[in-house]
Design a protein around this motif. Sequence first.
Motif, PDB file in Angstrom:
ATOM      1  N   SER A   1      -4.799  46.870-120.181  1.00  0.00           N
ATOM      2  CA  SER A   1      -4.974  45.478-118.964  1.00  0.00           C
ATOM      3  C   SER A   1      -6.923  46.159-119.025  1.00  0.00           C
ATOM      4  O   SER A   1      -7.687  45.375-118.301  1.00  0.00           O
ATOM      5  N   GLY A   2      -7.048  47.536-119.081  1.00  0.00           N
ATOM      6  CA  GLY A   2      -9.047  47.920-119.128  1.00  0.00           C
ATOM      7  C   GLY A   2      -8.906  48.820-117.743  1.00  0.00           C
ATOM      8  O   GLY A   2      -9.967  49.668-117.384  1.00  0.00           O
ATOM      9  N   GLU A   3      -7.497  48.651-116.185  1.00  0.00           N
ATOM     10  CA  GLU A   3      -8.063  49.659-115.578  1.00  0.00           C
ATOM     11  C   GLU A   3      -7.565  50.924-115.691  1.00  0.00           C
ATOM     12  O   GLU A   3      -7.471  51.439-117.201  1.00  0.00           O
ATOM     13  N   THR A   4      -8.546  51.501-115.042  1.00  0.00           N
ATOM     14  CA  THR A   4      -9.041  53.538-115.513  1.00  0.00           C
ATOM     15  C   THR A   4      -8.134  54.229-114.106  1.00  0.00           C
ATOM     16  O   THR A   4      -8.107  53.416-113.417  1.00  0.00           O
ATOM     17  N   ASP A   5      -7.028  55.296-114.891  1.00  0.00           N
ATOM     18  CA  ASP A   5      -7.089  56.180-114.324  1.00  0.00           C
ATOM     19  C   ASP A   5      -7.834  57.021-113.588  1.00  0.00           C
ATOM     20  O   ASP A   5      -8.119  58.244-114.072  1.00  0.00           O
ATOM     21  N   ARG A   6      -8.456  56.937-112.411  1.00  0.00           N
ATOM     22  CA  ARG A   6      -9.572  58.626-112.376  1.00  0.00           C
ATOM     23  C   ARG A   6      -8.465  59.908-112.447  1.00  0.00           C
ATOM     24  O   ARG A   6      -8.646  60.390-112.446  1.00  0.00           O
ATOM     25  N   ASP A   7      -7.174  60.060-111.222  1.00  0.00           N
ATOM     26  CA  ASP A   7      -6.985  61.670-111.546  1.00  0.00           C
ATOM     27  C   ASP A   7      -6.461  61.871-112.607  1.00  0.00           C
ATOM     28  O   ASP A   7      -6.434  62.919-113.083  1.00  0.00           O
ATOM     29  N   GLN A   8      -5.648  61.007-113.888  1.00  0.00           N
ATOM     30  CA  GLN A   8      -6.002  61.246-114.862  1.00  0.00           C
ATOM     31  C   GLN A   8      -6.815  61.503-115.349  1.00  0.00           C
ATOM     32  O   GLN A   8      -6.645  62.847-116.024  1.00  0.00           O
ATOM     33  N   LEU A   9      -8.056  61.168-115.414  1.00  0.00           N
ATOM     34  CA  LEU A   9      -9.546  61.213-116.074  1.00  0.00           C
ATOM     35  C   LEU A   9      -9.331  62.793-115.301  1.00  0.00           C
ATOM     36  O   LEU A   9      -9.758  63.758-116.571  1.00  0.00           O
ATOM     37  N   ALA A  10      -9.531  62.888-114.276  1.00  0.00           N
ATOM     38  CA  ALA A  10      -9.757  64.284-113.337  1.00  0.00           C
ATOM     39  C   ALA A  10      -9.248  65.753-114.160  1.00  0.00           C
ATOM     40  O   ALA A  10     -10.010  66.444-113.672  1.00  0.00           O
ATOM     41  N   ALA A  11      -7.640  65.312-113.861  1.00  0.00           N
ATOM     42  CA  ALA A  11      -7.370  66.701-114.631  1.00  0.00           C
ATOM     43  C   ALA A  11      -7.062  66.810-115.766  1.00  0.00           C
ATOM     44  O   ALA A  11      -7.343  67.899-116.192  1.00  0.00           O
ATOM     45  N   SER A  12      -7.971  66.015-116.797  1.00  0.00           N
ATOM     46  CA  SER A  12      -8.309  66.143-117.818  1.00  0.00           C
ATOM     47  C   SER A  12      -9.329  67.074-118.260  1.00  0.00           C
ATOM     48  O   SER A  12      -9.890  67.968-118.907  1.00  0.00           O
ATOM     49  N   LEU A  13     -10.731  66.627-117.289  1.00  0.00           N
ATOM     50  CA  LEU A  13     -11.625  67.862-117.764  1.00  0.00           C
ATOM     51  C   LEU A  13     -11.498  68.925-116.725  1.00  0.00           C
ATOM     52  O   LEU A  13     -12.660  69.682-117.209  1.00  0.00           O
ATOM     53  N   LYS A  14     -10.296  68.892-116.106  1.00  0.00           N
ATOM     54  CA  LYS A  14     -11.187  69.868-115.503  1.00  0.00           C
ATOM     55  C   LYS A  14     -10.033  71.161-116.499  1.00  0.00           C
ATOM     56  O   LYS A  14     -10.361  72.251-116.694  1.00  0.00           O
ATOM     57  N   ALA A  15      -8.826  71.049-117.021  1.00  0.00           N
ATOM     58  CA  ALA A  15      -8.706  71.795-117.945  1.00  0.00           C
ATOM     59  C   ALA A  15      -9.454  71.442-119.272  1.00  0.00           C
ATOM     60  O   ALA A  15      -9.561  72.827-120.107  1.00  0.00           O
ATOM     61  N   ALA A  16     -10.351  71.464-119.102  1.00  0.00           N
ATOM     62  CA  ALA A  16     -11.526  71.325-119.994  1.00  0.00           C
ATOM     63  C   ALA A  16     -12.465  71.750-120.087  1.00  0.00           C
ATOM     64  O   ALA A  16     -13.618  72.087-120.593  1.00  0.00           O
ATOM     65  N   GLY A  17     -12.047  72.658-118.289  1.00  0.00           N
ATOM     66  CA  GLY A  17     -13.679  73.015-117.613  1.00  0.00           C
ATOM     67  C   GLY A  17     -14.767  72.653-117.366  1.00  0.00           C
ATOM     68  O   GLY A  17     -15.605  73.314-116.884  1.00  0.00           O
ATOM     69  N   LEU A  18     -15.021  71.396-116.991  1.00  0.00           N
ATOM     70  CA  LEU A  18     -15.718  70.515-116.264  1.00  0.00           C
ATOM     71  C   LEU A  18     -15.835  70.270-115.003  1.00  0.00           C
ATOM     72  O   LEU A  18     -14.679  70.302-114.711  1.00  0.00           O
ATOM     73  N   ARG A  19     -16.907  70.444-114.079  1.00  0.00           N
ATOM     74  CA  ARG A  19     -16.536  70.123-112.590  1.00  0.00           C
ATOM     75  C   ARG A  19     -15.960  68.938-111.956  1.00  0.00           C
ATOM     76  O   ARG A  19     -16.279  67.916-112.380  1.00  0.00           O
ATOM     77  N   VAL A  20     -15.306  68.731-111.360  1.00  0.00           N
ATOM     78  CA  VAL A  20     -14.397  67.331-110.679  1.00  0.00           C
ATOM     79  C   VAL A  20     -14.895  67.683-108.845  1.00  0.00           C
ATOM     80  O   VAL A  20     -14.675  68.915-108.167  1.00  0.00           O
ATOM     81  N   ALA A  21     -15.957  66.766-108.922  1.00  0.00           N
ATOM     82  CA  ALA A  21     -16.191  66.799-107.207  1.00  0.00           C
ATOM     83  C   ALA A  21     -14.976  66.091-106.857  1.00  0.00           C
ATOM     84  O   ALA A  21     -14.170  64.206-107.246  1.00  0.00           O
ATOM     85  N   GLU A  22     -14.650  65.467-105.393  1.00  0.00           N
ATOM     86  CA  GLU A  22     -13.568  64.851-104.994  1.00  0.00           C
ATOM     87  C   GLU A  22     -13.724  63.392-104.540  1.00  0.00           C
ATOM     88  O   GLU A  22     -12.875  63.051-104.833  1.00  0.00           O
ATOM     89  N   ASP A  23     -15.413  63.523-105.020  1.00  0.00           N
ATOM     90  CA  ASP A  23     -15.108  61.806-103.988  1.00  0.00           C
ATOM     91  C   ASP A  23     -15.937  61.368-106.124  1.00  0.00           C
ATOM     92  O   ASP A  23     -16.251  60.171-105.630  1.00  0.00           O
ATOM     93  N   ASP A  24     -15.848  62.105-106.742  1.00  0.00           N
ATOM     94  CA  ASP A  24     -16.128  61.291-108.409  1.00  0.00           C
ATOM     95  C   ASP A  24     -15.071  60.107-108.495  1.00  0.00           C
ATOM     96  O   ASP A  24     -13.857  60.056-108.654  1.00  0.00           O
ATOM     97  N   THR A  25     -15.987  59.369-109.120  1.00  0.00           N
ATOM     98  CA  THR A  25     -14.952  57.614-109.317  1.00  0.00           C
ATOM     99  C   THR A  25     -14.985  58.189-110.998  1.00  0.00           C
ATOM    100  O   THR A  25     -14.704  58.930-111.682  1.00  0.00           O
ATOM    101  N   TRP A  26     -14.024  57.252-111.715  1.00  0.00           N
ATOM    102  CA  TRP A  26     -13.844  57.943-113.134  1.00  0.00           C
ATOM    103  C   TRP A  26     -14.934  57.305-113.577  1.00  0.00           C
ATOM    104  O   TRP A  26     -14.901  58.185-115.207  1.00  0.00           O
ATOM    105  N   ALA A  27     -15.919  56.840-113.375  1.00  0.00           N
ATOM    106  CA  ALA A  27     -16.973  55.863-114.398  1.00  0.00           C
ATOM    107  C   ALA A  27     -17.524  57.522-113.938  1.00  0.00           C
ATOM    108  O   ALA A  27     -18.737  57.693-114.806  1.00  0.00           O
ATOM    109  N   ASP A  28     -17.974  58.624-113.222  1.00  0.00           N
ATOM    110  CA  ASP A  28     -18.171  59.749-112.864  1.00  0.00           C
ATOM    111  C   ASP A  28     -18.075  60.679-113.456  1.00  0.00           C
ATOM    112  O   ASP A  28     -18.990  61.139-114.435  1.00  0.00           O
TER     113      ASP A  28
END
Length: 354
Positions: free
Chosen positions: A191-218
């Motif tokens: 439906s186009g809905e995004t999963d923030r936690d899923q993307l956050a986990a992927s960024l962490k695995a890639a060594g990218l910074r993730v802040a608690e208040d980051d949205t999926w768009a951030d």
Amino acid sequence: MDKPITAPSPWWTPHVHADRRPFLMGRNRIQTALRGFFAARDFVDVDTATLQTSPGNEAHLHAFVTEAVGLDGSRAPLYLHTSPEFACKKLLAAGEARIACFAHVYRNRERGPLHHPEFTMLEWYRAGESYETLMKDCGEILGLAAETAGTRALTFRGRETDPFREPERLSVAEAFQRFAGIDLLASIDRSGETDRDQLAASLKAAGLRVAEDDTWADLFSRVIVERVEPNLGLGRATILDEYPVAEAALARPTARDPRVAERFELYACGVELANAFGELTDAAEQRRRFEGEMAEKMRVYGESYPVDEDFLAALAQMPEASGIALGFDRLVMLATGASRIDQVLWAPVPETGR
């Protein structure tokens, strides 16, 4: 004894202007060549009003606001447009089929080597034609700009693009995988809905910074800025295609995958030059997206802009179309070898703060 600190010479100082003038004359030649390009393809050259009831409804674009005073003393806010898009689409609704527009546009909170508060946007629209046609336009325009400037390469900060090679077409999902090792589409449902936690986990695995208040768009933007953009348009131009629908507020979903939209951006030398859409013509869906963008703007910046009801009324009558906005000054920079946008502006906006 310390020497006094002196301000740099203003742009109108004769020796400064002499250094800038070759870039400015190149600008004029490229603009003339592009007008000829569109005229030869039966485009109508249009001129839109700068003052609008809404400057645009993108969460992270900031407008200049002014006030209209009526003959009766009544007052109403008006905005300097961030793009001529709304007016151009009204012209499509009126019956124009191919239009091109060189427009001065205004964006607050923007200044730097590639940004200026007032700059020139070149927009063109094709009613009844696919957005793949715009990709062909982009390739031809890069070559024409370089040829007109007398160069074989577009350049910026040591990077080069061959403007005569066919651009590479790369989906956003492919770019995330190639440059960051991230499965972007795993964080988007059908439906186009995004999963923030899923993307956050992927960024962490890639060594990218993730802040608690980051949205999926951030998080999406962080990958684009830090891992993707620096690798685009090197050697040849890149067409970054099929943005997630959540990042394409004015584009329609693709027929192939409802998670992504008919949106592409053109890059050369790591610099974004253009943003294109297979245009959304569903007025109700457009209203929903605008309201979502303005809710995000209020959350982040504590302000929002009105929706242009006249635009939504026109959108309901607008034919299927594709449209694109190209940063004309940036194109001139890359073709002439300028290092800063103010070198290719005839009279830059005065600086008001540091």
